[in-house]
Design a protein around this motif. Structure first.
Motif, short mmCIF file in Angstrom:
data_model
loop_
_atom_site.label_atom_id
_atom_site.label_comp_id
_atom_site.label_asym_id
_atom_site.label_seq_id
_atom_site.Cartn_x
_atom_site.Cartn_y
_atom_site.Cartn_z
N GLY A 539 64.18 119.51 35.18
CA GLY A 539 65.38 120.16 34.65
C GLY A 539 66.55 119.22 34.59
O GLY A 539 67.34 119.26 33.65
N THR A 540 66.71 118.35 35.57
CA THR A 540 67.79 117.37 35.60
C THR A 540 67.18 115.97 35.58
O THR A 540 66.37 115.62 36.44
CB THR A 540 68.65 117.53 36.85
N THR A 541 67.54 115.19 34.58
CA THR A 541 67.01 113.84 34.46
C THR A 541 67.76 112.91 35.39
O THR A 541 68.99 112.91 35.43
CB THR A 541 67.13 113.34 33.02
N ARG A 542 67.04 112.10 36.14
CA ARG A 542 67.64 111.15 37.06
C ARG A 542 67.38 109.74 36.55
O ARG A 542 66.27 109.43 36.09
CB ARG A 542 67.07 111.34 38.46
N TYR A 543 68.41 108.90 36.65
CA TYR A 543 68.33 107.56 36.08
C TYR A 543 68.56 106.50 37.14
O TYR A 543 69.35 106.68 38.07
CB TYR A 543 69.38 107.40 34.97
N TRP A 544 67.85 105.39 36.97
CA TRP A 544 68.02 104.20 37.80
C TRP A 544 68.64 103.13 36.91
O TRP A 544 68.01 102.58 36.02
CB TRP A 544 66.67 103.75 38.33
N LEU A 545 69.92 102.87 37.14
CA LEU A 545 70.69 101.96 36.30
C LEU A 545 70.84 100.63 37.03
O LEU A 545 71.22 100.60 38.20
CB LEU A 545 72.07 102.54 36.01
N SER A 546 70.56 99.54 36.33
CA SER A 546 70.59 98.25 37.02
C SER A 546 71.10 97.15 36.10
O SER A 546 71.05 97.24 34.87
CB SER A 546 69.20 97.89 37.55
N PHE A 547 71.61 96.12 36.73
CA PHE A 547 71.94 94.87 36.04
C PHE A 547 71.63 93.75 37.01
O PHE A 547 72.12 93.74 38.15
CB PHE A 547 73.40 94.80 35.61
N ALA A 548 70.81 92.79 36.56
CA ALA A 548 70.45 91.63 37.37
C ALA A 548 70.82 90.38 36.61
O ALA A 548 70.54 90.26 35.41
CB ALA A 548 68.96 91.63 37.70
N GLY A 549 71.47 89.45 37.28
CA GLY A 549 71.87 88.23 36.60
C GLY A 549 72.43 87.21 37.57
O GLY A 549 72.36 87.36 38.80
N TYR A 550 73.00 86.14 37.02
CA TYR A 550 73.55 85.07 37.85
C TYR A 550 74.79 84.50 37.18
O TYR A 550 75.04 84.69 35.98
CB TYR A 550 72.49 83.99 38.09
N PHE A 551 75.58 83.77 37.96
CA PHE A 551 76.84 83.19 37.47
C PHE A 551 77.23 82.00 38.34
O PHE A 551 76.82 81.93 39.51
CB PHE A 551 77.94 84.26 37.48
N PRO A 552 78.03 81.07 37.78
CA PRO A 552 78.25 80.83 36.35
C PRO A 552 76.96 80.33 35.70
O PRO A 552 76.22 79.56 36.33
CB PRO A 552 79.36 79.78 36.33
N ALA A 553 76.70 80.74 34.48
CA ALA A 553 75.41 80.49 33.86
C ALA A 553 75.14 79.01 33.61
O ALA A 553 73.98 78.58 33.63
CB ALA A 553 75.32 81.27 32.54
N ASP A 554 76.18 78.21 33.38
CA ASP A 554 75.96 76.79 33.10
C ASP A 554 75.72 75.98 34.37
O ASP A 554 75.21 74.87 34.32
CB ASP A 554 77.14 76.21 32.32
N ASP A 555 76.08 76.51 35.53
CA ASP A 555 75.79 75.87 36.82
C ASP A 555 75.64 76.97 37.86
O ASP A 555 76.54 77.22 38.67
CB ASP A 555 76.91 74.90 37.20
N PRO A 556 74.50 77.67 37.87
CA PRO A 556 74.35 78.88 38.69
C PRO A 556 74.59 78.64 40.18
O PRO A 556 74.04 77.72 40.78
CB PRO A 556 72.90 79.30 38.43
N ARG A 557 75.44 79.51 40.76
CA ARG A 557 75.72 79.45 42.20
C ARG A 557 75.28 80.73 42.91
O ARG A 557 74.85 80.68 44.06
CB ARG A 557 77.21 79.22 42.43
N TYR A 558 75.40 81.87 42.22
CA TYR A 558 75.06 83.14 42.84
C TYR A 558 74.24 84.00 41.89
O TYR A 558 74.48 84.02 40.68
CB TYR A 558 76.33 83.91 43.24
N THR A 559 73.27 84.69 42.46
CA THR A 559 72.50 85.70 41.74
C THR A 559 72.85 87.05 42.33
O THR A 559 73.02 87.19 43.54
CB THR A 559 70.99 85.44 41.88
#
Length: 696
Positions: A539-559
């Motif tokens: 009856g009620t739709t449940r969603y799993w919302l996500s975003f995965a990535g890293y920054f800064p993209a030209d010299d990645p330091r953190y994911t």
């Protein structure tokens, strides 16, 4: 010879005296010394060590042991003096009202009358042996800290020695978290009463934090105790974690703010250092019955669910690495609906006509379900085992072997059409739906480790939570970064995927996760998840919302990965989780800026401190001593007409000074700094005026 004879006679008499005394003790004094021996007790007492601290990456305390006390009164101690006078009763009659009043000041939750009734109850209690007065009567039912204990110990009668006043106590080691609930579920907690770890790093490193018990012999001779140390306790080691307090606080506030805005049920965020795999922040927020959000379960490592579109990167990484397609391969998605083995596969924009013809790179940019599932089904449909082995190869299925209890490794099944277990049965629709993030179970920590490998040019690092073990200020063990896979794919495949992930943010559905200050790469994900009964149509739709990535993209330091769980529409991985990612990434990069006041002035510049208005005599003394020239502000210069100054933000002393020097009576309410004043600033001063100051 006469001299030697005299010495022999003296020694003989001494020997006879010793033998006689021994016989006297063994016979005439036997009863007396038997009673003394019965009062002599010797016990072996275990001495608990101090539990080690848990520190952040920069040495700040995140969990520490401090003493707590339970206080008692012995109503039979010192009850009579040497000649039998009941002097203790008279002391209680004189001081009990004072004691109860002071206890009420220390513990306002109980009135002085209630304290008096409680103490008198203990004083009149009849023990099993017929004596009157409890020997171990609690003054306050709960544990108290050291400062409160000192206040209680200063009260009349309580300040006397235990054998005289009867006041005594039990000491406990309590576990405290100076930063409150920050990373609480990862740091963990302990059962104080049981002296055992409950969860988190406290449980995983319990043997190191606990230390080794010591041993002490305790002798009681008459009314005194003698403690004889036998084996000294060995205190536990301190653990230096990888958690950064400022990053953890930033991530937690970003997640909670978004959960409140969208009415979410659960939020997870993990921030990882690319080169080392150090987990700098890990957030696990769940909505409680009161509507607020707390860290109750470590969902970041234990909550396995269908990851959704963030899994598409793994699917295309397998296809690109196997060489079955390249980024220019064109996919016909039509109007956004394609039948696959009897089931309709839909793109998110199918009501708007779909994407028509797009290539592999564009399929990830716009997160096309048809684009990804078509490629995987076409090239792996006849041999799905090759595709699943490819997933294992690129590391999305890797067991991270985390040092945290509760971690669940991914569940990605191999093709099996002969099983009787319906959940494991492999049908023709399994492969296309698996390729877009369904029919698999993966925890957020595995997803972020996979994306971190892409940012790290293919090298997969084990997420690291602990860096060092420290004892007495010396590092006794270093936990080096652990490489799980030297390369999850060919170098050219990794470079291609890095470019695609940059385009997802710069020109695809992940724009809200981007930043104007630096490049961001990543992938959005929106998945419909099952309810608590395992169904999708309750009856009620449940969603799993996500975003995965890293920054800064030209010299990645953190994911970083951000996952939010909510019910009903609207639901957008890019528009909701991406926004949290944006706030975390910009906040982290801002904290890494190295700014100094010296950069903004030349060597000839001289800074003169501003001095608040008020009683400036002390400030004048300091400035004159430093030979600093000063000039009065307009508000402190004399004017022909006195006016009420603006007192907001001043301390009580300075505010009162400013009013009284103008002949205005000051009425102070509250404590702290001036929050408001009853007469507005700029009002002309009149004789007999009174200004009320509210302080907070």
């Amino acid at each position: 010879m006469p001299r030697y004879f005299a010495i022999a006679v003296v020694l003989t008499f001494i020997s006879l005296a010793i033998i006689g005394k021994a016989m006297y003790i063994m016979t005439a004094k036997k009863t007396y010394w038997t009673q003394v021996a019965s009062r002599l007790k010797r016990d072996s007492v275990s001495v608990k060590p101090t539990r080690g601290n848990i520190l952040s990456s920069d040495g700040q305390l995140m969990a520490s042991s401090i003493p707590e006390y339970k206080v008692f009164i012995d109503f039979q101690a010192g009850a009579t003096d040497s000649i039998g006078n009941h002097n203790r009763d008279s002391l209680w009659e004189v001081n009990i009202d004072t004691i109860c009043y002071e206890l009420n000041q220390i513990f306002p939750a109980r009135s002085a009358a209630e304290f008096k009734a409680h103490l008198l109850e203990g004083k009149r209690k009849v023990m099993k042996n017929g004596t009157v007065g409890a020997r171990h009567w609690p003054i306050w039912p709960r544990r108290i800290d050291y400062n409160t204990f000192c206040e209680v110990h200063k009260l009349p009668i309580f300040c006397e020695r235990p054998g005289v006043g009867g006041f005594h106590w039990e000491t406990f080691n309590s576990r405290r978290h100076p930063f409150g609930s920050l990373a609480w579920r990862t740091i963990g907690d302990v059962y104080i009463a049981k002296d055992s770890a409950k969860n988190g790093l406290e449980l995983s490193y319990d043997s190191l934090l606990r230390g080794t018990n010591g041993l002490m012999h305790r002798r009681k001779v008459l009314s005194k105790y003698l403690d004889i140390p036998v084996l000294s306790p060995v205190d536990g080691c301190d653990i230096v974690t990888t958690i950064d307090v400022s990053m953890q606080d930033l991530a937690e506030r970003a997640v909670v703010d978004e959960l409140k805005e969208i009415g979410g049920e659960m939020g997870v965020a993990i921030l990882m250092e690319v080169k080392t795999g150090d987990v700098k922040a890990i957030v696990n927020m769940s909505r409680a019955d009161d509507g607020e959000y707390y860290e109750m379960v470590n969902n970041a490592i234990s909550y396995r669910c269908e990851p959704g579109s963030v899994f598409k990167v793994a699917s295309f990484l397998v296809a690109l690495d196997d060489g079955v397609v390249d980024t220019s391969y064109v996919i016909h998605t039509g109007s956004g609906v394609l039948e696959m083995h009897g089931r309709p596969m839909k793109d998110h924009n199918w009501r708007r006509g779909g994407y028509q013809d797009i290539n592999v790179a564009q399929a990830l940019e716009v997160s096309s379900n048809i684009g990804v599932s078509h490629v995987i089904d076409k090239f792996y449909g006849s041999n799905p085992t090759r595709y699943v082995k490819g997933l294992y190869r690129v590391g999305i299925h890797e067991d991270l072997k985390l040092p945290l209890v509760g971690y669940h490794s991914p569940w990605i099944r191999m093709p099996d059409t002969k099983t009787t277990d319906r959940s494991k049965y492999w049908s023709k629709t399994t492969l296309p739906w698996m390729s877009i993030g369904y029919e698999t179970q993966i925890a957020p920590i595995n997803t972020v480790a996979f994306y971190n490998a892409i940012a790290n040019n293919g090298k997969m690092m084990q997420p690291r939570f602990v860096k060092q073990l420290v004892k007495d200020g010396q590092v006794i063990k270093e936990f080096e970064p652990v490489v799980l896979k030297q390369s999850i794919a060919k170098p050219q495949t990794i470079k291609t995927m890095q470019t695609i992930l940059e385009h997802v943010v710069s020109q695809g559905l992940g724009r809200k996760a981007g930043s104007k200050m630096f490049k961001v790469a990543g992938k959005t994900g929106t998945a419909q998840v099952a309810d608590q009964y395992g169904g999708y149509h309750s009856g009620t739709t449940r969603y799993w919302l996500s975003f995965a990535g890293y920054f800064p993209a030209d010299d990645p330091r953190y994911t970083c990965i951000v996952c939010l769980k909510k019910s009903g529409l609207p639901a957008s991985g890019g528009g909701m989780s991406g926004v949290v990612f944006h706030r975390i990434s910009e906040g982290v990069m801002a904290q890494n800026l190295k700014l100094s006041v010296t950069d903004a002035r030349d060597e000839k510049s001289v800074f003169v401190p501003d001095v608040k208005e008020g009683e400036v005599a002390p400030a004048d003394y300091v400035l004159n001593s430093l030979h600093i020239k000063k000039k009065p502000t307009l508000s402190t210069q004399k004017t022909s007409v006195e006016i009420i100054p603006n007192l907001t933000g001043m301390g009580a002393r300075d505010a009162v000074y400013q009013l009284e020097r103008r002949g205005v009576k000051a009425i102070v309410k509250g404590r702290g700094k001036v929050k408001s004043q009853s007469i507005h600033s700029g009002t002309a001063v009149k004789q007999g005026m009174a200004c009320e100051l509210r302080l907070e």
